[in-house]
Write a protein that holds these residues in place. Structure first.
Motif, PDB file in Angstrom:
ATOM      1  N   VAL A   1       0.832  -1.200   0.000  1.00 53.52           N
ATOM      2  CA  VAL A   1       0.000   0.000   0.000  1.00 53.52           C
ATOM      3  C   VAL A   1       0.869   1.253   0.000  1.00 53.52           C
ATOM      4  O   VAL A   1       1.940   1.290   0.586  1.00 53.52           O
ATOM      5  CB  VAL A   1      -0.984   0.024   1.197  1.00 53.52           C
ATOM      6  CG1 VAL A   1      -1.892  -1.199   1.166  1.00 53.52           C
ATOM      7  CG2 VAL A   1      -0.262   0.090   2.530  1.00 53.52           C
ATOM      8  N   ASP A   2       0.362   2.268  -0.662  1.00 58.06           N
ATOM      9  CA  ASP A   2       0.977   3.589  -0.661  1.00 58.06           C
ATOM     10  C   ASP A   2       0.590   4.293   0.642  1.00 58.06           C
ATOM     11  O   ASP A   2      -0.356   3.890   1.327  1.00 58.06           O
ATOM     12  CB  ASP A   2       0.475   4.359  -1.881  1.00 58.06           C
ATOM     13  CG  ASP A   2       0.929   5.801  -1.896  1.00 58.06           C
ATOM     14  OD1 ASP A   2       2.130   6.056  -1.769  1.00 58.06           O
ATOM     15  OD2 ASP A   2       0.053   6.682  -2.032  1.00 58.06           O
ATOM     16  N   ARG A   3       1.290   5.364   0.969  1.00 56.79           N
ATOM     17  CA  ARG A   3       0.996   6.125   2.188  1.00 56.79           C
ATOM     18  C   ARG A   3       0.157   7.363   1.888  1.00 56.79           C
ATOM     19  O   ARG A   3      -1.030   7.406   2.192  1.00 56.79           O
ATOM     20  CB  ARG A   3       2.304   6.536   2.885  1.00 56.79           C
ATOM     21  CG  ARG A   3       2.085   7.134   4.275  1.00 56.79           C
ATOM     22  CD  ARG A   3       3.361   7.686   4.875  1.00 56.79           C
ATOM     23  NE  ARG A   3       3.574   9.064   4.424  1.00 56.79           N
ATOM     24  CZ  ARG A   3       4.568   9.839   4.829  1.00 56.79           C
ATOM     25  NH1 ARG A   3       5.474   9.374   5.660  1.00 56.79           N
ATOM     26  NH2 ARG A   3       4.685  11.077   4.375  1.00 56.79           N
ATOM     27  N   ASP A   4       0.770   8.377   1.293  1.00 51.98           N
ATOM     28  CA  ASP A   4       0.129   9.680   1.112  1.00 51.98           C
ATOM     29  C   ASP A   4      -0.922   9.629   0.012  1.00 51.98           C
ATOM     30  O   ASP A   4      -0.637   9.236  -1.115  1.00 51.98           O
ATOM     31  CB  ASP A   4       1.184  10.737   0.766  1.00 51.98           C
ATOM     32  CG  ASP A   4       2.262  10.830   1.842  1.00 51.98           C
ATOM     33  OD1 ASP A   4       1.904  10.948   3.019  1.00 51.98           O
ATOM     34  OD2 ASP A   4       3.449  10.762   1.484  1.00 51.98           O
ATOM     35  N   GLY A   5      -2.138  10.020   0.357  1.00 45.35           N
ATOM     36  CA  GLY A   5      -3.227  10.009  -0.601  1.00 45.35           C
ATOM     37  C   GLY A   5      -3.907   8.661  -0.718  1.00 45.35           C
ATOM     38  O   GLY A   5      -4.873   8.521  -1.465  1.00 45.35           O
ATOM     39  N   THR A   6      -3.415   7.674   0.016  1.00 49.01           N
ATOM     40  CA  THR A   6      -4.005   6.336   0.006  1.00 49.01           C
ATOM     41  C   THR A   6      -4.457   5.960   1.412  1.00 49.01           C
ATOM     42  O   THR A   6      -5.627   5.678   1.633  1.00 49.01           O
ATOM     43  CB  THR A   6      -3.001   5.299  -0.538  1.00 49.01           C
ATOM     44  OG1 THR A   6      -2.634   5.667  -1.874  1.00 49.01           O
ATOM     45  CG2 THR A   6      -3.588   3.899  -0.529  1.00 49.01           C
ATOM     46  N   LEU A   7      -3.526   5.950   2.367  1.00 46.96           N
ATOM     47  CA  LEU A   7      -3.872   5.678   3.765  1.00 46.96           C
ATOM     48  C   LEU A   7      -4.117   6.965   4.552  1.00 46.96           C
ATOM     49  O   LEU A   7      -5.025   7.030   5.378  1.00 46.96           O
ATOM     50  CB  LEU A   7      -2.759   4.898   4.464  1.00 46.96           C
ATOM     51  CG  LEU A   7      -2.584   3.441   4.093  1.00 46.96           C
ATOM     52  CD1 LEU A   7      -1.441   2.832   4.894  1.00 46.96           C
ATOM     53  CD2 LEU A   7      -3.864   2.660   4.303  1.00 46.96           C
ATOM     54  N   ILE A   8      -3.255   7.953   4.308  1.00 44.88           N
ATOM     55  CA  ILE A   8      -3.382   9.215   5.044  1.00 44.88           C
ATOM     56  C   ILE A   8      -3.540  10.370   4.064  1.00 44.88           C
ATOM     57  O   ILE A   8      -3.224  10.242   2.883  1.00 44.88           O
ATOM     58  CB  ILE A   8      -2.174   9.471   5.983  1.00 44.88           C
ATOM     59  CG1 ILE A   8      -0.883   9.680   5.187  1.00 44.88           C
ATOM     60  CG2 ILE A   8      -2.023   8.337   6.997  1.00 44.88           C
ATOM     61  CD1 ILE A   8       0.308  10.137   6.034  1.00 44.88           C
ATOM     62  N   GLU A   9      -4.042  11.477   4.575  1.00 42.81           N
ATOM     63  CA  GLU A   9      -4.186  12.669   3.748  1.00 42.81           C
ATOM     64  C   GLU A   9      -2.825  13.071   3.198  1.00 42.81           C
ATOM     65  O   GLU A   9      -1.816  12.985   3.899  1.00 42.81           O
ATOM     66  CB  GLU A   9      -4.761  13.820   4.564  1.00 42.81           C
ATOM     67  CG  GLU A   9      -6.203  13.616   4.956  1.00 42.81           C
ATOM     68  CD  GLU A   9      -6.750  14.756   5.796  1.00 42.81           C
ATOM     69  OE1 GLU A   9      -6.067  15.783   5.997  1.00 42.81           O
ATOM     70  OE2 GLU A   9      -7.891  14.605   6.276  1.00 42.81           O
ATOM     71  N   ASP A  10      -2.824  13.493   1.942  1.00 43.16           N
ATOM     72  CA  ASP A  10      -1.580  13.908   1.306  1.00 43.16           C
ATOM     73  C   ASP A  10      -1.280  15.349   1.702  1.00 43.16           C
ATOM     74  O   ASP A  10      -1.895  16.282   1.215  1.00 43.16           O
ATOM     75  CB  ASP A  10      -1.689  13.791  -0.206  1.00 43.16           C
ATOM     76  CG  ASP A  10      -0.362  14.019  -0.911  1.00 43.16           C
ATOM     77  OD1 ASP A  10       0.630  14.359  -0.240  1.00 43.16           O
ATOM     78  OD2 ASP A  10      -0.324  13.857  -2.138  1.00 43.16           O
ATOM     79  N   ARG A  11      -0.367  15.504   2.636  1.00 39.86           N
ATOM     80  CA  ARG A  11       0.124  16.823   3.039  1.00 39.86           C
ATOM     81  C   ARG A  11       1.507  16.933   2.408  1.00 39.86           C
ATOM     82  O   ARG A  11       2.426  16.253   2.846  1.00 39.86           O
ATOM     83  CB  ARG A  11       0.216  16.921   4.545  1.00 39.86           C
ATOM     84  CG  ARG A  11      -1.061  16.448   5.224  1.00 39.86           C
ATOM     85  CD  ARG A  11      -1.318  17.232   6.459  1.00 39.86           C
ATOM     86  NE  ARG A  11      -2.383  16.628   7.213  1.00 39.86           N
ATOM     87  CZ  ARG A  11      -3.559  17.208   7.385  1.00 39.86           C
ATOM     88  NH1 ARG A  11      -3.801  18.387   6.870  1.00 39.86           N
ATOM     89  NH2 ARG A  11      -4.491  16.616   8.091  1.00 39.86           N
ATOM     90  N   VAL A  12       1.610  17.710   1.380  1.00 40.56           N
ATOM     91  CA  VAL A  12       2.829  17.753   0.574  1.00 40.56           C
ATOM     92  C   VAL A  12       4.058  17.883   1.477  1.00 40.56           C
ATOM     93  O   VAL A  12       4.156  18.801   2.288  1.00 40.56           O
ATOM     94  CB  VAL A  12       2.748  18.897  -0.451  1.00 40.56           C
ATOM     95  CG1 VAL A  12       4.013  18.950  -1.290  1.00 40.56           C
ATOM     96  CG2 VAL A  12       1.526  18.714  -1.342  1.00 40.56           C
ATOM     97  N   TYR A  13       4.957  16.912   1.351  1.00 33.07           N
ATOM     98  CA  TYR A  13       6.196  16.850   2.137  1.00 33.07           C
ATOM     99  C   TYR A  13       5.903  16.889   3.644  1.00 33.07           C
ATOM    100  O   TYR A  13       6.453  17.691   4.387  1.00 33.07           O
ATOM    101  CB  TYR A  13       7.179  17.953   1.740  1.00 33.07           C
ATOM    102  CG  TYR A  13       7.512  17.913   0.268  1.00 33.07           C
ATOM    103  CD1 TYR A  13       8.127  16.799  -0.280  1.00 33.07           C
ATOM    104  CD2 TYR A  13       7.182  18.972  -0.565  1.00 33.07           C
ATOM    105  CE1 TYR A  13       8.410  16.741  -1.635  1.00 33.07           C
ATOM    106  CE2 TYR A  13       7.470  18.922  -1.914  1.00 33.07           C
ATOM    107  CZ  TYR A  13       8.083  17.802  -2.448  1.00 33.07           C
ATOM    108  OH  TYR A  13       8.363  17.743  -3.790  1.00 33.07           O
ATOM    109  N   LEU A  14       5.044  15.987   4.082  1.00 29.39           N
ATOM    110  CA  LEU A  14       4.698  15.866   5.502  1.00 29.39           C
ATOM    111  C   LEU A  14       5.975  15.717   6.328  1.00 29.39           C
ATOM    112  O   LEU A  14       6.752  14.791   6.130  1.00 29.39           O
ATOM    113  CB  LEU A  14       3.796  14.657   5.723  1.00 29.39           C
ATOM    114  CG  LEU A  14       3.452  14.313   7.158  1.00 29.39           C
ATOM    115  CD1 LEU A  14       2.602  15.419   7.787  1.00 29.39           C
ATOM    116  CD2 LEU A  14       2.711  12.974   7.223  1.00 29.39           C
ATOM    117  N   ALA A  15       6.207  16.649   7.244  1.00 31.65           N
ATOM    118  CA  ALA A  15       7.402  16.615   8.089  1.00 31.65           C
ATOM    119  C   ALA A  15       7.052  16.610   9.568  1.00 31.65           C
ATOM    120  O   ALA A  15       7.936  16.469  10.404  1.00 31.65           O
ATOM    121  CB  ALA A  15       8.299  17.816   7.777  1.00 31.65           C
TER     122      ALA A  15
END
Length: 190
Positions: free
Chosen positions: A12-26
């Motif tokens: 599974v992918d992470r950003d945009g698949t499991l969690i909200e895609d927050r560009v460059y989540l830091a």
């Protein structure tokens, strides 16, 4: 879709698949699960699936965050999943930028190949669930069945997507149905 212990797998992918895609989540506090993510992960686990995450993290190469920050994000993600009684078998990430020439950055198959080597599953024994063309490219390059989620209305599925689902919960149901069909396991009457 089984490993040596008879277990199917979902990459599974992470950003945009499991969690909200927050560009460059830091920031670990920025993790927010998408609707259907927990439900879908739970369904996969209840169906006996192994689950590994494969995520491009070019923010490292770009200097937006470092490996230690990514480790904190994944520790928080792991803790949030544990609070729901869930876990991932492994997390793979590509820290490279698009022009770095690695073989792990999706759509290339490096992370999937590593997961397959680590867990002993074959391409025909797994699905890849993701939201982008890069995810579906990695699925195709690895020989996995690609299930694309959160496709914008009217958009065509990415090359490599063999199935489309409106969210992760529905994608999990597709993966489970595919496993049942391939394995010949009888479905219970409802």
């Amino acid at each position: 879709m089984t490993d040596g212990a008879g277990r199917p797998f979902a990459v599974v992918d992470r950003d945009g698949t499991l969690i909200e895609d927050r560009v460059y989540l830091a920031d670990p506090d920025g993790i927010a699960f998408l609707p259907g993510a927990i439900e879908g992960l739970r369904a996969l686990r209840e169906a006996g699936f192994g689950i590994v995450m494969a995520t491009n993290q070019s923010g490292i190469a770009r200097g937006y965050f470092d490996e230690a920050a990514l480790a904190r994000i994944h520790a928080r993600l792991t803790a949030l999943l544990a609070a729901e009684g869930l876990s991932l078998d492994a997390i793979y990430h590509c820290p490279h930028g698009p022009d770095d020439g690695c073989d792990c950055r999706k759509p290339l198959p490096g992370m999937v190949a590593q997961a397959m080597a680590d867990f002993g599953f074959r391409a025909d024994e797994a699905v890849f669930i993701g939201d982008t063309a890069a995810d579906m490219g990695a699925a195709a390059a690895s020989g996995l069945t690609g299930i694309q989620v959160y496709l914008p209305a009217g958009a065509a599925p990415a090359p490599g997507a063999t199935h489309v689902a409106p969210d992760f919960a529905h994608a999990a149901r597709v993966a489970i149905d595919l496993h049942i069909h391939k394995s010949g396991v009888a479905q219970p009457c409802t």
